[in-house]
Design an enzyme around this catalytic site. Structure first.
Site, PDB file in Angstrom:
ATOM      1  N   SER A  19     -39.245 -15.899  36.359  1.00 16.23           N
ATOM      2  CA  SER A  19     -40.372 -16.385  35.557  1.00 16.23           C
ATOM      3  C   SER A  19     -39.886 -17.045  34.266  1.00 16.23           C
ATOM      4  O   SER A  19     -40.516 -17.983  33.774  1.00 16.23           O
ATOM      5  CB  SER A  19     -41.370 -15.260  35.276  1.00 16.23           C
ATOM      6  OG  SER A  19     -40.843 -14.329  34.364  1.00 16.23           O
ATOM      7  N   ASN A  20     -38.761 -16.580  33.713  1.00 13.11           N
ATOM      8  CA  ASN A  20     -38.214 -17.267  32.535  1.00 13.11           C
ATOM      9  C   ASN A  20     -37.666 -18.648  32.916  1.00 13.11           C
ATOM     10  O   ASN A  20     -37.822 -19.612  32.151  1.00 13.11           O
ATOM     11  CB  ASN A  20     -37.127 -16.420  31.868  1.00 13.11           C
ATOM     12  CG  ASN A  20     -37.722 -15.352  30.972  1.00 13.11           C
ATOM     13  OD1 ASN A  20     -38.237 -15.644  29.906  1.00 13.11           O
ATOM     14  ND2 ASN A  20     -37.708 -14.112  31.436  1.00 13.11           N
ATOM     15  N   ARG A  97     -26.018  -9.343  35.990  1.00  9.29           N
ATOM     16  CA  ARG A  97     -24.604  -8.972  35.946  1.00  9.29           C
ATOM     17  C   ARG A  97     -24.070  -9.203  34.549  1.00  9.29           C
ATOM     18  O   ARG A  97     -24.589 -10.048  33.829  1.00  9.29           O
ATOM     19  CB  ARG A  97     -23.791  -9.870  36.893  1.00  9.29           C
ATOM     20  CG  ARG A  97     -24.045  -9.563  38.308  1.00  9.29           C
ATOM     21  CD  ARG A  97     -23.371 -10.526  39.254  1.00  9.29           C
ATOM     22  NE  ARG A  97     -23.898 -10.232  40.560  1.00  9.29           N
ATOM     23  CZ  ARG A  97     -23.421  -9.277  41.348  1.00  9.29           C
ATOM     24  NH1 ARG A  97     -22.361  -8.588  41.011  1.00  9.29           N
ATOM     25  NH2 ARG A  97     -24.002  -9.021  42.501  1.00  9.29           N
ATOM     26  N   HIS A 115     -33.365 -10.687  26.443  1.00 12.05           N
ATOM     27  CA  HIS A 115     -33.385  -9.251  26.716  1.00 12.05           C
ATOM     28  C   HIS A 115     -34.753  -8.686  26.323  1.00 12.05           C
ATOM     29  O   HIS A 115     -35.271  -9.008  25.250  1.00 12.05           O
ATOM     30  CB  HIS A 115     -32.277  -8.562  25.902  1.00 12.05           C
ATOM     31  CG  HIS A 115     -32.230  -7.090  26.157  1.00 12.05           C
ATOM     32  ND1 HIS A 115     -31.730  -6.562  27.322  1.00 12.05           N
ATOM     33  CD2 HIS A 115     -32.674  -6.038  25.421  1.00 12.05           C
ATOM     34  CE1 HIS A 115     -31.856  -5.246  27.292  1.00 12.05           C
ATOM     35  NE2 HIS A 115     -32.424  -4.907  26.150  1.00 12.05           N
TER      36      HIS A 115
HETATM   37  C1  GRF Z   1     -36.835 -10.377  31.947  1.00 11.13           C
HETATM   38  O1  GRF Z   1     -37.550  -9.258  31.531  1.00 11.13           O
HETATM   39  C2  GRF Z   1     -35.659 -10.638  31.031  1.00 11.13           C
HETATM   40  O2  GRF Z   1     -35.898 -10.247  29.724  1.00 11.13           O
HETATM   41  C3  GRF Z   1     -34.580  -9.787  31.646  1.00 11.13           C
HETATM   42  O3  GRF Z   1     -34.780  -9.838  33.024  1.00 11.13           O
HETATM   43  C4  GRF Z   1     -36.146 -10.158  33.296  1.00 11.13           C
HETATM   44  C5  GRF Z   1     -36.120 -11.390  34.140  1.00 11.13           C
HETATM   45  O4  GRF Z   1     -37.387 -11.773  34.561  1.00 11.13           O
HETATM   46  N1  GRF Z   1     -33.270 -10.246  31.232  1.00 11.13           N
HETATM   47  P1  GRF Z   1     -37.581 -13.171  35.293  1.00 11.13           P
HETATM   48  O5  GRF Z   1     -36.631 -13.160  36.505  1.00 11.13           O
HETATM   49  O6  GRF Z   1     -37.210 -14.252  34.323  1.00 11.13           O
HETATM   50  O7  GRF Z   1     -39.004 -13.195  35.701  1.00 11.13           O
END
Ligand code: GRF
Length: 207
Positions: A19-20, A97, A115
């Site tokens: 999603s990011n 990782r 994070h």
């Molecule tokens: C997010 O909560 C990010 O902060 C963490 O892993 C999760 C990834 O979510 N590092 P997505 O795959 O981006 O939806």
């Protein structure tokens, strides 16, 4: 001196839902971020992030850890793939990782991570659950440059949310995720405009 011509080229590393990754794709397509996503690299052939890449015609590569004799060999390969595509920034978007030295030294202060906690509190896995279990009243998310530690690199941007006494991990994660989708593209924008100056642990936002 290295001369960069044209828009910043981004390499994204993701292991899951992505999603990011999507928030970065959207920021680019909405013109909020002047950059090009050069490639998605994933360690998980079942990552939903791959579907997102396909949908937006972004090249993707699957790099399976089991095909390498060591973690260093894998990170050397990832660094080579990124360099051959002229990536100027590496974005970890749920990459599950710890990044190895060959990649970190190929892209010093050019790898970002997000994070789901206010670092240096609650690094590592399940930052949201750690915050609830500790009883903090405020948590949030942090975008930082990646160094060799676990979530220890220089902090770029943070955003805060309240934590309620009856919060579940899911509810807090969702509240935090909304902010992740805002601050990650914003941090990348600042980088792409040359506005992040790193001085030891301190990141100055200039201009
Ligand atoms: C997010 O909560 C990010 O902060 C963490 O892993 C999760 C990834 O979510 N590092 P997505 O795959 O981006 O939806």
């Amino acid at each position: 001196m290295e001369v960069t011509i044209g828009a910043l080229r981004i390499g994204v590393l993701a292991s899951g839902r992505g999603s990011n990754f999507q928030s970065i794709i959207d920021a680019v397509s909405e013109g909020k971020l002047s950059a090009e996503i050069a490639v998605l690299i994933t360690d998980n052939p079942a990552a939903f992030a791959i579907e997102r890449a396909r949908k937006h015609n972004i090249e993707h590569l699957v790099v399976s850890p089991k095909e390498f004799s060591s973690a260093d060999a894998m990170y050397t390969k990832i660094a080579d793939e990124l360099k051959s595509r002229n990536a100027g920034l590496v974005v970890l978007a749920g990459f599950m990782r710890i990044v190895g030295k060959p990649l970190i030294s190929a892209f010093p202060n050019r790898i970002m991570n997000i994070h789901p906690a206010l670092l240096p509190s609650f690094p590592g896995l399940h930052g949201q659950k750690q915050a609830i279990d500790y009883g903090v009243k405020i948590s949030g998310c942090t975008v930082h440059f990646v160094d060799e530690g676990m979530d220890t690199g220089p902090i770029i941007i943070q955003a805060a949310v309240p934590v309620y006494h009856d919060d579940t991990e899911e509810a807090l994660s969702e509240r935090i995720l909304k902010l992740e989708h805002k601050i990650y593209p914003e941090a990348i924008r600042l980088f792409s405009e040359g506005k992040l100056q790193v001085d030891g642990r301190i990141v100055r936002i200039t201009g």
